[in-house]
Design an enzyme around this catalytic site. Sequence first.
Site, PDB file in Angstrom:
ATOM      1  N   CYS A   2       0.811  -1.225   0.000  1.00 62.57           N
ATOM      2  CA  CYS A   2       0.000   0.000   0.000  1.00 62.57           C
ATOM      3  C   CYS A   2       0.837   1.266   0.000  1.00 62.57           C
ATOM      4  CB  CYS A   2      -0.894   0.054   1.230  1.00 62.57           C
ATOM      5  SG  CYS A   2      -1.975  -1.354   1.412  1.00 62.57           S
ATOM      6  N   ARG A  27       5.491   0.071  -5.788  1.00 59.56           N
ATOM      7  CA  ARG A  27       5.403  -0.722  -4.554  1.00 59.56           C
ATOM      8  C   ARG A  27       4.487  -1.931  -4.714  1.00 59.56           C
ATOM      9  NH1 ARG A  27       6.791   2.430   0.087  1.00 59.56           N
ATOM     10  NH2 ARG A  27       5.297   1.348   1.387  1.00 59.56           N
ATOM     11  N   TRP A  74      -2.840  -2.729  -1.617  1.00 55.56           N
ATOM     12  CA  TRP A  74      -2.406  -4.102  -1.899  1.00 55.56           C
ATOM     13  C   TRP A  74      -3.229  -4.961  -0.941  1.00 55.56           C
ATOM     14  CZ3 TRP A  74       0.020  -8.310   0.485  1.00 55.56           C
ATOM     15  CH2 TRP A  74       0.636  -9.235  -0.378  1.00 55.56           C
ATOM     16  N   ASN A 100      -2.041   1.891   5.592  1.00 54.37           N
ATOM     17  CA  ASN A 100      -1.117   0.846   5.151  1.00 54.37           C
ATOM     18  C   ASN A 100      -0.783   0.032   6.396  1.00 54.37           C
ATOM     19  OD1 ASN A 100       1.030  -0.694   4.310  1.00 54.37           O
ATOM     20  ND2 ASN A 100       2.426   1.014   3.978  1.00 54.37           N
ATOM     21  N   GLY A 101      -0.982  -1.286   6.337  1.00 51.86           N
ATOM     22  CA  GLY A 101      -0.692  -2.126   7.505  1.00 51.86           C
ATOM     23  C   GLY A 101      -1.839  -3.077   7.761  1.00 51.86           C
ATOM     24  N   GLU A 486      18.708 -17.012  -6.986  1.00 57.75           N
ATOM     25  CA  GLU A 486      18.314 -15.661  -7.384  1.00 57.75           C
ATOM     26  C   GLU A 486      17.854 -15.628  -8.853  1.00 57.75           C
ATOM     27  OE1 GLU A 486      17.515 -13.060  -6.002  1.00 57.75           O
ATOM     28  OE2 GLU A 486      17.800 -11.445  -7.416  1.00 57.75           O
ATOM     29  N   LYS A 490      14.144 -14.478 -10.051  1.00 55.80           N
ATOM     30  CA  LYS A 490      13.894 -13.417 -11.048  1.00 55.80           C
ATOM     31  C   LYS A 490      12.922 -13.912 -12.108  1.00 55.80           C
ATOM     32  CE  LYS A 490      14.921 -10.673  -9.361  1.00 55.80           C
ATOM     33  NZ  LYS A 490      15.418 -10.560  -8.089  1.00 55.80           N
ATOM     34  N   GLU A 493       9.331 -14.350 -10.679  1.00 59.71           N
ATOM     35  CA  GLU A 493       8.697 -13.081 -10.331  1.00 59.71           C
ATOM     36  C   GLU A 493       8.106 -12.360 -11.536  1.00 59.71           C
ATOM     37  OE1 GLU A 493      10.912 -10.956  -6.607  1.00 59.71           O
ATOM     38  OE2 GLU A 493      12.128 -11.197  -8.397  1.00 59.71           O
ATOM     39  N   HIS A 509      19.212 -35.970  -6.467  1.00 63.89           N
ATOM     40  CA  HIS A 509      18.372 -36.449  -5.366  1.00 63.89           C
ATOM     41  C   HIS A 509      16.912 -36.048  -5.567  1.00 63.89           C
ATOM     42  CE1 HIS A 509      21.936 -37.764  -3.298  1.00 63.89           C
ATOM     43  NE2 HIS A 509      22.481 -36.564  -3.483  1.00 63.89           N
ATOM     44  N   LYS A 608       6.847  -4.282  -3.768  1.00 63.81           N
ATOM     45  CA  LYS A 608       8.267  -3.927  -3.666  1.00 63.81           C
ATOM     46  C   LYS A 608       8.684  -3.840  -2.202  1.00 63.81           C
ATOM     47  CE  LYS A 608      12.223  -2.524  -5.248  1.00 63.81           C
ATOM     48  NZ  LYS A 608      13.047  -3.601  -5.794  1.00 63.81           N
TER      49      LYS A 608
HETATM   50  C1  G6P Z   1       9.733  -8.176  -1.756  1.00 71.88           C
HETATM   51  C2  G6P Z   1      10.370  -7.700  -3.043  1.00 71.88           C
HETATM   52  C3  G6P Z   1      11.678  -8.431  -3.278  1.00 71.88           C
HETATM   53  C4  G6P Z   1      12.585  -8.249  -2.089  1.00 71.88           C
HETATM   54  C5  G6P Z   1      11.924  -8.675  -0.779  1.00 71.88           C
HETATM   55  C6  G6P Z   1      12.734  -8.242   0.433  1.00 71.88           C
HETATM   56  O1  G6P Z   1       9.306  -9.478  -1.881  1.00 71.88           O
HETATM   57  O2  G6P Z   1       9.479  -7.914  -4.127  1.00 71.88           O
HETATM   58  O3  G6P Z   1      12.300  -7.909  -4.438  1.00 71.88           O
HETATM   59  O4  G6P Z   1      13.751  -8.986  -2.270  1.00 71.88           O
HETATM   60  O5  G6P Z   1      10.639  -8.052  -0.653  1.00 71.88           O
HETATM   61  O6  G6P Z   1      12.744  -6.844   0.466  1.00 71.88           O
HETATM   62  P1  G6P Z   1      13.837  -5.975   1.178  1.00 71.88           P
HETATM   63  O7  G6P Z   1      13.401  -4.554   0.904  1.00 71.88           O
HETATM   64  O8  G6P Z   1      13.765  -6.308   2.639  1.00 71.88           O
HETATM   65  O9  G6P Z   1      15.151  -6.291   0.596  1.00 71.88           O
END
Ligand code: G6P
Length: 613
Positions: A2, A27, A74, A100-101, A486, A490, A493, A509, A608
């Site tokens: 949010c 965000r 959100w 937000n929260g 990672e 990516k 996502e 395994h 985000k």
């Molecule tokens: C969300 C974002 C990710 C990020 C994660 C941790 O899931 O979409 O890209 O890695 O949060 O966020 P931070 O701000 O704590 O690195």
Amino acid sequence: MCGIVGYIGNRQAYPILIKGLHRLEYRGYDSAGIALINHKNLKVYKAKGKVSELEHFAEQKDISGTIGIAHTRWATHGEPNQKNAHPHYSQSEEIAIIHNGIIENYAVLKEGLMKEGYTFQSQTDTEVLVQLIEYMKKTNNSDLPTAVQLALNQVVGAYAIAVLEKNNPDLIVAARKGSPLVIGIGEDEYFIASDATPIVEYTNKVTYIGEEEIVTIMRNEPLKIKTIGNIEKTPHIQKLEMTLSQLEKGGYPHFMLKEIFEQPKTLNDCMRGRVNVDSDNITLAGFIDNRDKFLNAKRIIITACGTSWHAAQIGMYAIEEFARIPVEVEYSSEFRYRNPVINKDDIVIAISQSGETADTLAAVELAKQHGAFIFGICNVVGSSIPRNTHSGCYTHVGPEIGVASTKAFTAQVTVLTMLAILIGKEKETLSNEEYLKLIKELSLIPDKISEVLQKNSQIAEMSKTFTYASNCIYLGRGYNFPVALEGALKLKEISYIHAEGYPAAEMKHGPIALISNEMPVIAIATQSDTYEKVISNIQEIKARKGRIISIVTEGDEVVRKLSSYSIEVPKTETCLTPLLSVIPLQLLAYHIAVVKGCDVDQPRNLAKSVTVE
Ligand code: G6P
């Protein structure tokens, strides 16, 4: 997650609020809304979907007024639709709120309010809060700031809120606990936002609202801040470091691509004044100030989420190799709830790009309660985690707007590597010769990343043939195992293709059962002590007709011959290979998502900055 924007001043609020919502789109959200006070009316307009839908909806409406609040939601409680979108009115429609929260005890509060005759239009926890504020105002015959304070004293959970009252067109009340909130201070005007991105083009003077603080924002009057426990506070005004150009795409089609290409520069920024090749040393202020703590640490625990957790894994390899201190890497969300053993001579490193991730913030608080020394590695200056740690090191890569983290990751790895080398040097677990070699190599990394980026069109071309895939496996060993994780993250996502990262040898395994000629396998096979072993793992896949895309060190012929596609990266020290091998994986995910027509910068369901647990 949010986003909150607010404005009070002499200009028309609507364009500022809409622009602010656009700035906060990164965000992640699924509906948007706005509340304005004009001609003694408190108007609320909301729409499901993008901010542009809200603009379309509000087009024909009265959008005048010099005070307003706006929100991107959100969804947590209740599906994303117009009813559940914020702002929410109180029963009398005299008060409106954005939030937000999560209000955890909303069900109990709602029941109590229903007994008092309150009815609810939405399924949200937020509507309960605005009704509670109105109830407090009426039953205590109080003004809005006091009613907000009384209501928040009954609330369990996290919030950043902004509240408007119809009969008070000169006042916004805002408050926060757990969720971020920043106030921009202009000439006879104030801006409110979840982060500084909507504020930066108007003013560089900001104040970050502290935990459990309520701020009374009156037109043409100084800010008044007090805690929900009624202690008055003086606003601490800071200068913003962010610039407007950092928030724009600069000619790139997406923020993600811009951020991938920024990495040579951002790593130079991250190392500036820290990695000094001329004077042969690494300087980290956060380390110098706490040298003894690091040298005497019995254990280091690194806590993080998402991509930051992958960086933490690489940090573990480096710290254990160079500093010989045992390291544990924890998902913040697990760590905070599993009654972990934390001692006074442990160091807890919290990694977070946003500095606002609710679980990581909670992990920091928990570790603090156990007396550990907390070191933050964050990107957003002034965010909650750096404000709650004992010391730390900013990554200094500028705002990261693409939801899929790229430049923040490489900077986190760089900071962890600098820290590992530095501790190793000071503890004498790393020889001077090795130390000097690593400093030199680190300083060459930005240029080597530039070389990898030149493969962009090759990777774009290659990505077209992989869009058919519905599953992918990423393999790596040692320092490149977290890179495999990672790379897979990516892809998941932004392209919505299912992908798994695995330590290469673990594949037999289980995942090997999935290998067929339809399964792309991305193997990171750069030069290292385990290079020969990775080749054996690749042979195992080949024997089962798997299609290999490999990331190899320049000049490698062996793996290239085993692969359908091969991308070369320059040679470097093993501990630094993740900084190069991750670049083609970022580009691969990006191009696959583009070919598939996905929303690269704002992938579905993702946020985000995850400010709820
Ligand atoms: C969300 C974002 C990710 C990020 C994660 C941790 O899931 O979409 O890209 O890695 O949060 O966020 P931070 O701000 O704590 O690195």
